[in-house]
Write a protein that holds these residues in place. Structure first.
Motif, PDB file in Angstrom:
ATOM      1  N   LYS A 135     -41.280 -43.492  39.444  1.00  0.00           N
ATOM      2  CA  LYS A 135     -39.873 -43.307  39.099  1.00  0.00           C
ATOM      3  C   LYS A 135     -39.438 -44.024  37.826  1.00  0.00           C
ATOM      4  O   LYS A 135     -38.281 -43.892  37.426  1.00  0.00           O
ATOM      5  CB  LYS A 135     -39.000 -43.763  40.269  1.00  0.00           C
ATOM      6  N   THR A 136     -40.326 -44.762  37.188  1.00  0.00           N
ATOM      7  CA  THR A 136     -39.963 -45.460  35.960  1.00  0.00           C
ATOM      8  C   THR A 136     -41.087 -45.341  34.939  1.00  0.00           C
ATOM      9  O   THR A 136     -42.242 -45.010  35.280  1.00  0.00           O
ATOM     10  CB  THR A 136     -39.692 -46.951  36.212  1.00  0.00           C
ATOM     11  N   LEU A 137     -40.743 -45.636  33.684  1.00  0.00           N
ATOM     12  CA  LEU A 137     -41.777 -45.650  32.636  1.00  0.00           C
ATOM     13  C   LEU A 137     -42.841 -46.685  32.969  1.00  0.00           C
ATOM     14  O   LEU A 137     -44.052 -46.417  32.816  1.00  0.00           O
ATOM     15  CB  LEU A 137     -41.120 -45.956  31.290  1.00  0.00           C
ATOM     16  N   THR A 138     -42.438 -47.859  33.441  1.00  0.00           N
ATOM     17  CA  THR A 138     -43.406 -48.900  33.785  1.00  0.00           C
ATOM     18  C   THR A 138     -44.308 -48.463  34.919  1.00  0.00           C
ATOM     19  O   THR A 138     -45.530 -48.670  34.886  1.00  0.00           O
ATOM     20  CB  THR A 138     -42.671 -50.198  34.162  1.00  0.00           C
ATOM     21  N   ALA A 139     -43.730 -47.831  35.934  1.00  0.00           N
ATOM     22  CA  ALA A 139     -44.535 -47.361  37.065  1.00  0.00           C
ATOM     23  C   ALA A 139     -45.548 -46.320  36.610  1.00  0.00           C
ATOM     24  O   ALA A 139     -46.696 -46.315  37.083  1.00  0.00           O
ATOM     25  CB  ALA A 139     -43.628 -46.786  38.144  1.00  0.00           C
ATOM     26  N   LEU A 140     -45.167 -45.454  35.703  1.00  0.00           N
ATOM     27  CA  LEU A 140     -46.103 -44.456  35.179  1.00  0.00           C
ATOM     28  C   LEU A 140     -47.220 -45.138  34.393  1.00  0.00           C
ATOM     29  O   LEU A 140     -48.399 -44.804  34.561  1.00  0.00           O
ATOM     30  CB  LEU A 140     -45.355 -43.469  34.291  1.00  0.00           C
ATOM     31  N   ALA A 141     -46.872 -46.115  33.549  1.00  0.00           N
ATOM     32  CA  ALA A 141     -47.884 -46.800  32.748  1.00  0.00           C
ATOM     33  C   ALA A 141     -48.872 -47.554  33.618  1.00  0.00           C
ATOM     34  O   ALA A 141     -50.065 -47.636  33.286  1.00  0.00           O
ATOM     35  CB  ALA A 141     -47.204 -47.749  31.775  1.00  0.00           C
TER      36      ALA A 141
ATOM     37  N   LEU B 104     -48.482 -47.018  25.859  1.00  0.00           N
ATOM     38  CA  LEU B 104     -48.221 -47.439  24.487  1.00  0.00           C
ATOM     39  C   LEU B 104     -46.788 -47.938  24.327  1.00  0.00           C
ATOM     40  O   LEU B 104     -46.535 -48.965  23.669  1.00  0.00           O
ATOM     41  CB  LEU B 104     -48.495 -46.291  23.524  1.00  0.00           C
ATOM     42  N   GLN B 105     -45.829 -47.224  24.897  1.00  0.00           N
ATOM     43  CA  GLN B 105     -44.439 -47.645  24.787  1.00  0.00           C
ATOM     44  C   GLN B 105     -44.191 -48.948  25.547  1.00  0.00           C
ATOM     45  O   GLN B 105     -43.437 -49.809  25.076  1.00  0.00           O
ATOM     46  CB  GLN B 105     -43.504 -46.541  25.297  1.00  0.00           C
ATOM     47  N   LEU B 106     -44.818 -49.107  26.687  1.00  0.00           N
ATOM     48  CA  LEU B 106     -44.686 -50.358  27.429  1.00  0.00           C
ATOM     49  C   LEU B 106     -45.305 -51.508  26.647  1.00  0.00           C
ATOM     50  O   LEU B 106     -44.763 -52.617  26.616  1.00  0.00           O
ATOM     51  CB  LEU B 106     -45.349 -50.226  28.803  1.00  0.00           C
TER      52      LEU B 106
ATOM     53  N   HIS C  31     -45.451 -51.802  23.406  1.00  0.00           N
ATOM     54  CA  HIS C  31     -44.495 -52.201  22.367  1.00  0.00           C
ATOM     55  C   HIS C  31     -43.360 -53.020  22.952  1.00  0.00           C
ATOM     56  O   HIS C  31     -42.916 -54.019  22.358  1.00  0.00           O
ATOM     57  CB  HIS C  31     -43.922 -50.971  21.665  1.00  0.00           C
ATOM     58  N   ARG C  32     -42.902 -52.628  24.124  1.00  0.00           N
ATOM     59  CA  ARG C  32     -41.805 -53.355  24.758  1.00  0.00           C
ATOM     60  C   ARG C  32     -42.214 -54.798  25.050  1.00  0.00           C
ATOM     61  O   ARG C  32     -41.408 -55.728  24.930  1.00  0.00           O
ATOM     62  CB  ARG C  32     -41.414 -52.633  26.050  1.00  0.00           C
ATOM     63  N   GLN C  33     -43.473 -54.989  25.406  1.00  0.00           N
ATOM     64  CA  GLN C  33     -43.939 -56.320  25.784  1.00  0.00           C
ATOM     65  C   GLN C  33     -44.310 -57.185  24.585  1.00  0.00           C
ATOM     66  O   GLN C  33     -44.175 -58.409  24.643  1.00  0.00           O
ATOM     67  CB  GLN C  33     -45.151 -56.184  26.727  1.00  0.00           C
ATOM     68  N   THR C  34     -44.778 -56.565  23.502  1.00  0.00           N
ATOM     69  CA  THR C  34     -45.263 -57.336  22.362  1.00  0.00           C
ATOM     70  C   THR C  34     -44.361 -57.266  21.134  1.00  0.00           C
ATOM     71  O   THR C  34     -44.476 -58.101  20.231  1.00  0.00           O
ATOM     72  CB  THR C  34     -46.663 -56.835  21.942  1.00  0.00           C
ATOM     73  N   GLY C  35     -43.494 -56.249  21.080  1.00  0.00           N
ATOM     74  CA  GLY C  35     -42.670 -56.046  19.902  1.00  0.00           C
ATOM     75  C   GLY C  35     -43.418 -55.434  18.737  1.00  0.00           C
ATOM     76  O   GLY C  35     -42.861 -55.304  17.643  1.00  0.00           O
ATOM     77  N   LYS C  36     -44.646 -55.017  18.945  1.00  0.00           N
ATOM     78  CA  LYS C  36     -45.476 -54.452  17.878  1.00  0.00           C
ATOM     79  C   LYS C  36     -45.785 -52.992  18.178  1.00  0.00           C
ATOM     80  O   LYS C  36     -46.221 -52.659  19.282  1.00  0.00           O
ATOM     81  CB  LYS C  36     -46.778 -55.232  17.742  1.00  0.00           C
ATOM     82  N   HIS C  37     -45.562 -52.122  17.175  1.00  0.00           N
ATOM     83  CA  HIS C  37     -45.889 -50.718  17.352  1.00  0.00           C
ATOM     84  C   HIS C  37     -47.375 -50.481  17.069  1.00  0.00           C
ATOM     85  O   HIS C  37     -47.953 -51.055  16.131  1.00  0.00           O
ATOM     86  CB  HIS C  37     -45.046 -49.840  16.425  1.00  0.00           C
ATOM     87  N   THR C  38     -47.971 -49.626  17.887  1.00  0.00           N
ATOM     88  CA  THR C  38     -49.399 -49.311  17.753  1.00  0.00           C
ATOM     89  C   THR C  38     -49.602 -47.810  17.865  1.00  0.00           C
ATOM     90  O   THR C  38     -48.687 -47.068  18.246  1.00  0.00           O
ATOM     91  CB  THR C  38     -50.226 -50.007  18.853  1.00  0.00           C
ATOM     92  N   TYR C  39     -50.803 -47.376  17.524  1.00  0.00           N
ATOM     93  CA  TYR C  39     -51.176 -45.977  17.727  1.00  0.00           C
ATOM     94  C   TYR C  39     -52.626 -45.937  18.196  1.00  0.00           C
ATOM     95  O   TYR C  39     -53.399 -46.868  17.956  1.00  0.00           O
ATOM     96  CB  TYR C  39     -51.014 -45.169  16.437  1.00  0.00           C
ATOM     97  N   GLU C  40     -52.983 -44.872  18.871  1.00  0.00           N
ATOM     98  CA  GLU C  40     -54.357 -44.647  19.315  1.00  0.00           C
ATOM     99  C   GLU C  40     -54.721 -43.204  19.050  1.00  0.00           C
ATOM    100  O   GLU C  40     -53.904 -42.292  19.244  1.00  0.00           O
ATOM    101  CB  GLU C  40     -54.514 -44.974  20.805  1.00  0.00           C
TER     102      GLU C  40
ATOM    103  N   MET D 155     -53.028 -38.086  17.582  1.00  0.00           N
ATOM    104  CA  MET D 155     -52.841 -39.482  17.975  1.00  0.00           C
ATOM    105  C   MET D 155     -51.643 -39.606  18.897  1.00  0.00           C
ATOM    106  O   MET D 155     -50.863 -38.670  19.049  1.00  0.00           O
ATOM    107  CB  MET D 155     -52.622 -40.349  16.733  1.00  0.00           C
ATOM    108  N   ARG D 156     -51.521 -40.756  19.505  1.00  0.00           N
ATOM    109  CA  ARG D 156     -50.306 -41.110  20.225  1.00  0.00           C
ATOM    110  C   ARG D 156     -49.788 -42.408  19.645  1.00  0.00           C
ATOM    111  O   ARG D 156     -50.564 -43.307  19.308  1.00  0.00           O
ATOM    112  CB  ARG D 156     -50.549 -41.240  21.729  1.00  0.00           C
ATOM    113  N   ILE D 157     -48.466 -42.506  19.546  1.00  0.00           N
ATOM    114  CA  ILE D 157     -47.840 -43.677  18.968  1.00  0.00           C
ATOM    115  C   ILE D 157     -46.908 -44.320  19.984  1.00  0.00           C
ATOM    116  O   ILE D 157     -46.511 -43.684  20.965  1.00  0.00           O
ATOM    117  CB  ILE D 157     -47.064 -43.323  17.683  1.00  0.00           C
ATOM    118  N   SER D 158     -46.557 -45.570  19.747  1.00  0.00           N
ATOM    119  CA  SER D 158     -45.779 -46.324  20.735  1.00  0.00           C
ATOM    120  C   SER D 158     -44.284 -46.118  20.595  1.00  0.00           C
ATOM    121  O   SER D 158     -43.503 -46.802  21.252  1.00  0.00           O
ATOM    122  CB  SER D 158     -46.105 -47.820  20.596  1.00  0.00           C
ATOM    123  N   HIS D 159     -43.864 -45.185  19.735  1.00  0.00           N
ATOM    124  CA  HIS D 159     -42.443 -44.869  19.602  1.00  0.00           C
ATOM    125  C   HIS D 159     -42.011 -43.902  20.702  1.00  0.00           C
ATOM    126  O   HIS D 159     -42.834 -43.193  21.294  1.00  0.00           O
ATOM    127  CB  HIS D 159     -42.168 -44.245  18.240  1.00  0.00           C
TER     128      HIS D 159
END
Length: 583
Positions: free
Chosen positions: A256-262, A287-289, A291-300, A427-431
């Motif tokens: 039910k949440t983004l965190t639960a999905l991650a 990826l979005q989680l 960024h939320r935890q580290t404040g840094k955007h990443t991609y894979e 790719m996937r990005i953390s935005h």
């Protein structure tokens, strides 16, 4: 929506809002009875512009009626109250009984439902009024019909039926394109009754509805409230590119949440969501989680696939062009006022247009520029981000009947490269979205922010139209330049830093050879066109009628032939995921 003692007074706008977002109706109800303290968004420049342009379109239509000698009775507006609403309907009915040709700002109020129609038009069809009756006309700035327009017209038409004793036969919309769209009232009556009854039930319920991002969010007063709610509850809609049906199915599967999905087990199976689709959504959420935890955007990077992602990149050429346009949908049939290209080492060129003639000239010059780059180097391509640039070229070629063959050739040779597809498939990005302004955080920093402060290029251009300040055009051009340069840098970043070493290049596409008969036919038509265009221009244009009519189908094919199954499903004009049923 208004409160009268303990009763709600509902309006036509409540019906159209409800069908676009039932949660907006829920918040309206809660703010009226004091159960919700909602955050109201600040008025946006775009909403104000749409309102202003809509009013101008309405007034222009009424002025045109009067200029052609039509009699128009106007019902004077008044601040809302029960007495004012009753008085407005009484004045409307009096104007109907008088047989006025047109009634402007017709008012309706039956004690529970209210509305204000732009115009009523007299038609020679019997009713309780006599040998005539009235039909509804609404003016809309939009250039094509939308479903909620029909509900609005239907509601007005049923108010008219209540006053004149007979249901109007037709209802009409004067669109922003200058054309009238007409519909039979009876064809939509059942749907209208269903929606109106559904709204009446909805405002009586106390259980909360669940908000979800929809198209109406851009205009809704409660968008800020819902946005805060999504953040507070970590809603699944925050996952980039997730669809509403997927959210519903995940919630039914207790995710039910983004965190639960991650954080869910990769082996979890959700009914009606394919494992590979679940994996893609979970990857995005992780990826979005992160960024939320580290404040840094990443991609894979995603696994390489034939004809997808990085395999859609052609080899770079010194003559490649990076293309972006700016347009204002509120001028005429829409005006593309700026065409921009970047090339070489961050070089830039712009073409401006402030009316139809200069738009055509700029379009032809842009097409000549693109064709010349390809003529000098067959490996050169035109890069853009998203579908708008190519759609604009197609629209202008059809509007002005020029550069059609050149555009056909560029499309057949796959000269256009949409970098948004490369990014989304590679790719996937953390935005939380994949717009250019999000992706460019990995490779580009903008220096100019004036247009963003205006509220976007459209609002900036409208300000220039009002004040004629050259500095505004300079700011828009700088904004467009940075879009073009950002697209150029994106390709450079993808090729130099991101693209896997074992990825294949997209090979040049050679179109099917034109038959000798087709070449001969074209030569004959071209010669005849030259002979006819001065004395018989209509006949000259008819020479290419069938060729022009078949182009949209081919353009649609080229735009969609590389879409994957999910993209085909999401495209309203396509069918995806069909499989052959064996006997």
């Amino acid at each position: 929506m208004r409160v009268l003692e303990t009763d709600l007074i509902l309006s036509t706008s409540d019906i159209t809002k409800f069908v676009r977002c039932d949660h907006a109706t829920f918040i309206d109800r809660g703010t009226k009875n004091g159960t919700i303290d909602a955050i109201r968004r600040k008025p946006s420049g775009m909403s104000a512009l749409i309102s202003t342009k809509g009013d101008a379109h309405e007034h222009a239509f009424v002025d045109q009626l009067r200029a052609t000698g039509k009699s128009v009775v106007a019902i004077a507006p008044a601040p809302w109250s029960v007495a004012a609403s009753q008085r407005g309907e009484a004045q409307t009915l009096a104007a109907m009984r008088s047989g006025a040709e047109y009634i402007y700002q017709a008012a309706f109020f039956d004690g529970r439902w209210s509305g204000y129609a732009d115009l009523l038009q007299r038609v020679e069809r019997p009713s309780n009024l006599g040998a005539y009756s009235y039909e509804v006309i609404d003016t809309k700035l939009a250039r094509s019909m939308k479903a909620h327009f029909l509900l609005q017209l239907s509601d007005y038409s049923h108010h008219v039926a209540r006053l004149q004793g007979v249901l109007p036969e037709s209802m009409h919309v004067e669109l922003g394109s200058g054309t009238r769209a007409s519909f039979r009232v009876a064809d939509y009556a059942a749907y209208y009754r269903y929606v109106r009854a559904s709204l009446a039930r909805a405002v009586g319920r106390t259980e909360a509805s669940t908000p979800f991002p929809v198209e109406f969010c851009s205009l809704c007063d409660w968008f800020a409230h819902c946005s805060q709610h999504w953040r507070d509850v970590d809603h699944l809609s925050l996952v980039a590119n997730i669809r509403r049906t997927q959210v519903t199915r995940l919630e039914r599967g207790d995710v039910k949440t983004l965190t639960a999905l991650a954080e869910a087990s990769p082996m979890l199976r959700i009914r009606k969501i394919a494992p590979e689709t679940f994996g893609a959504l979970q990857h995005q959420a992780k990826l979005q989680l992160g960024h939320r935890q580290t404040g840094k955007h990443t991609y894979e990077l995603l696994p390489l696939e034939d004809d997808r992602g990085f395999a859609r990149l052609p080899r770079p050429s010194a003559n490649d062009v990076f293309f972006d346009v700016e347009g204002d949908p509120f001028i005429g049939d829409g005006l593309t006022f700026l065409f921009g290209v970047a090339f070489g080492e961050d070089e830039y060129r712009a073409w401006w247009a402030h009316d139809a003639d200069s738009e055509r000239k700029a379009f032809e010059e842009v097409m000549a520029f693109l064709v010349a780059r390809r003529r000098n180097d067959g490996d050169a391509h035109v890069y853009h981000y998203g579908a708008m640039e190519v759609s604009t070229l197609k629209r202008l070629a059809g509007r002005y009947g020029t550069c059609e063959n050149e555009l056909d050739d560029l499309l057949r040779r796959e000269a256009f490269v949409d970098l948004s597809s490369v990014v989304k498939q590679g790719m996937r990005i953390s935005h939380s979205s994949y717009g250019l302004k999000k992706v460019e955080t990995f490779y580009f920093t903008r220096e100019h922010h004036e247009v963003a402060e205006f509220g976007g290029a459209v609002l900036a251009y409208e300000q220039w139209l009002e004040k004629n300040d050259p500095a505004v055009l300079d700011a828009i051009e700088q904004y467009n330049r940075e879009d073009c340069i950002s697209t150029l840098r994106l390709r450079r970043w993808l090729v130099d830093e991101v693209r896997p070493a074992d990825a294949t290049w997209r090979e040049p596409q050679e179109p099917r050879e034109t038959s000798a008969d087709r070449i001969e036919e074209d030569q004959q038509n071209d010669a005849l066109f030259q002979a006819l265009q001065n004395d018989e221009p209509l006949l000259a244009q008819l020479l290419y009628y069938h060729r022009r009519e078949e182009r949209p189908a081919w353009w649609a094919y080229h735009a969609r032939k590389d879409l994957d199954v999910q993209e085909l499903i999401d495209d309203s004009e396509c069918i995806g995921a069909l499989t052959l049923a064996e006997d």
